[in-house]
Design an enzyme around this catalytic site. Structure first.
Site, PDB file in Angstrom:
ATOM      1  N   HIS A 109       0.795  -1.235   0.000  1.00  0.00           N
ATOM      2  CA  HIS A 109       0.000   0.000   0.000  1.00  0.00           C
ATOM      3  C   HIS A 109       0.826   1.283   0.000  1.00  0.00           C
ATOM      4  O   HIS A 109       0.480   2.263   0.681  1.00  0.00           O
ATOM      5  CB  HIS A 109      -0.949   0.004   1.197  1.00  0.00           C
ATOM      6  CG  HIS A 109      -2.051  -1.003   1.120  1.00  0.00           C
ATOM      7  ND1 HIS A 109      -2.463  -1.585  -0.057  1.00  0.00           N
ATOM      8  CD2 HIS A 109      -2.842  -1.544   2.102  1.00  0.00           C
ATOM      9  CE1 HIS A 109      -3.456  -2.431   0.185  1.00  0.00           C
ATOM     10  NE2 HIS A 109      -3.696  -2.434   1.479  1.00  0.00           N
ATOM     11  N   HIS A 180      -9.904   2.066   0.164  1.00  0.00           N
ATOM     12  CA  HIS A 180      -9.853   0.962   1.121  1.00  0.00           C
ATOM     13  C   HIS A 180     -10.985   1.021   2.153  1.00  0.00           C
ATOM     14  O   HIS A 180     -10.786   0.733   3.328  1.00  0.00           O
ATOM     15  CB  HIS A 180      -8.508   0.950   1.832  1.00  0.00           C
ATOM     16  CG  HIS A 180      -8.041  -0.409   2.260  1.00  0.00           C
ATOM     17  ND1 HIS A 180      -8.748  -1.217   3.127  1.00  0.00           N
ATOM     18  CD2 HIS A 180      -6.938  -1.115   1.927  1.00  0.00           C
ATOM     19  CE1 HIS A 180      -8.089  -2.336   3.327  1.00  0.00           C
ATOM     20  NE2 HIS A 180      -6.977  -2.311   2.603  1.00  0.00           N
ATOM     21  N   GLU A 302     -12.012  -3.693  -2.756  1.00  0.00           N
ATOM     22  CA  GLU A 302     -11.055  -2.728  -3.297  1.00  0.00           C
ATOM     23  C   GLU A 302     -10.832  -2.959  -4.794  1.00  0.00           C
ATOM     24  O   GLU A 302     -10.047  -3.818  -5.182  1.00  0.00           O
ATOM     25  CB  GLU A 302      -9.718  -2.847  -2.577  1.00  0.00           C
ATOM     26  CG  GLU A 302      -9.788  -2.792  -1.062  1.00  0.00           C
ATOM     27  CD  GLU A 302      -8.535  -3.384  -0.451  1.00  0.00           C
ATOM     28  OE1 GLU A 302      -7.430  -2.899  -0.759  1.00  0.00           O
ATOM     29  OE2 GLU A 302      -8.657  -4.367   0.317  1.00  0.00           O
TER      30      GLU A 302
END
Length: 336
Positions: A109, A180, A302
């Site tokens: 991420h 997210h 996501e």
């Protein structure tokens, strides 16, 4: 219609705002320019205002050490590269680039401080669109190139929260943006295991135990991962333990197409997911431990490019070149 209030100060003293988007039907979405976080998404039901995303009421709750210790990325925009990159290594022009390994031995991420912890510049357009922009400088988290990123949130009168992504770079760089949010469509946040889920594909990415793709696309037809027919999430959970998989839809599309549908136990509220992205990471939240929220209290849907795509030529979408425009859209539509 968009209202704005102060949301607090970062530890560096930056002022952060909270923006409330409303449509004519009474839906509200609250978004802060800290990390582009969707802090709240509520819909009007006959006997209640129902909150359907996991989030907090203050900036401090998103920035304190206890929350970051078991960081679930509640509601945040993710970049420069969402999901995992194997050992944080990518190769460009026959040279290896080492990205931060912030998730065991792998990159996750965007690294140690990704887009989810940046203060974005916010602008309101036509009193309906919230535009967030962030310039990620060359070398940030060791990514090459200055990346100009734009994300527009829009809440339509068709009860659809649209997220429009756009990015350009001056050097070739890995890019994979996503949102997210964790959803729970019931009237409490105890569990999403009784939710009904349907996903319009018979393929997922094959991964190892640390969720790193092998490069192969796995056919899940008639397996425990098959959600082509809507089924309750907990139907096979004893065998699976936790879903955290990238469902694959092939190539990106120019306009969003429906890829998934989530409903609460009684079918009172349904959410359709449509996207131009080729993948949908589905995480059922077994390891959530954040304040009042615990295991399986929300499910993340996501929409994104494939994880570790820079290391797999067949995945596409891994690299953004100078002169190209990275452009995607994801819609979450509520039916109630």
């Amino acid at each position: 219609m968009i209202d704005v209030i102060d949301f607090g100060l970062t530890r560096d003293g930056e002022n952060v705002q909270l923006y409330t988007l409303r449509n004519k039907n009474g839906l509200t979405a609250k978004i802060t320019n800290y990390g582009g976080i969707l802090t709240s998404f509520t819909l009007p039901l006959p006997n209640e205002e129902r909150e359907i995303v996991l989030g907090f009421d203050s900036l401090e709750e998103y920035t304190n050490e206890e929350y970051l210790k078991n960081y679930p990325y509640f509601g945040a925009l993710i970049g420069r590269f969402g999901n995992r990159i194997n050992k944080g290594l990518v190769t460009l022009d026959e040279k290896e680039i080492q990205l931060p390994c912030n998730h065991g031995i792998h990159h996750l991420h965007g690294g140690n401080i990704g887009f989810d912890r940046k203060v974005w510049k916010a602008e309101i357009g036509n009193n309906t669109d919230l535009k967030l922009t962030y310039l990620s400088p060359d070398g940030e988290e060791n990514f090459p190139g200055n990346l100009n990123t734009e994300v527009i949130y829009k809440l339509t009168d068709d009860n659809e929260l649209q997220i429009h992504y756009k990015a350009v770079t001056d050097k070739t760089t890995p890019v994979n943006l996503t949102q997210h949010a964790y959803f729970n469509l019931s009237d409490n946040f105890e569990s999403i295991l009784d939710h009904q889920l349907q996903i319009d594909t018979e393929f997922i990415l094959e991964t190892d135990d640390l969720l790193i793709p092998s490069g192969k696309i796995y056919n899940i037809k008639n397996t425990l991962f098959d959600f082509r027919a809507k089924k309750q999430i907990d139907r096979d959970i004893e065998d699976i333990e936790n879903y955290d998989d990238c469902f694959a839809f092939g190539k990106s599309t120019e306009t969003p197409r429906k890829v998934a549908e989530l409903s609460d136990k009684n079918g009172e509220v349904t959410m359709e997911v449509a996207t131009t992205f080729p993948g949908l990471q589905v995480y059922t939240g077994k390891y959530i431990e954040a304040g009042k929220f615990g295991s399986f209290s929300g499910v993340a849907l996501e929409a994104q490019g494939y994880p570790d795509a820079p290391n797999h030529a067949n995945f596409q979408q891994g690299w953004l070149q100078p002169g190209e425009v990275y452009q995607h859209q994801t819609n979450y539509k509520l039916i109630f």
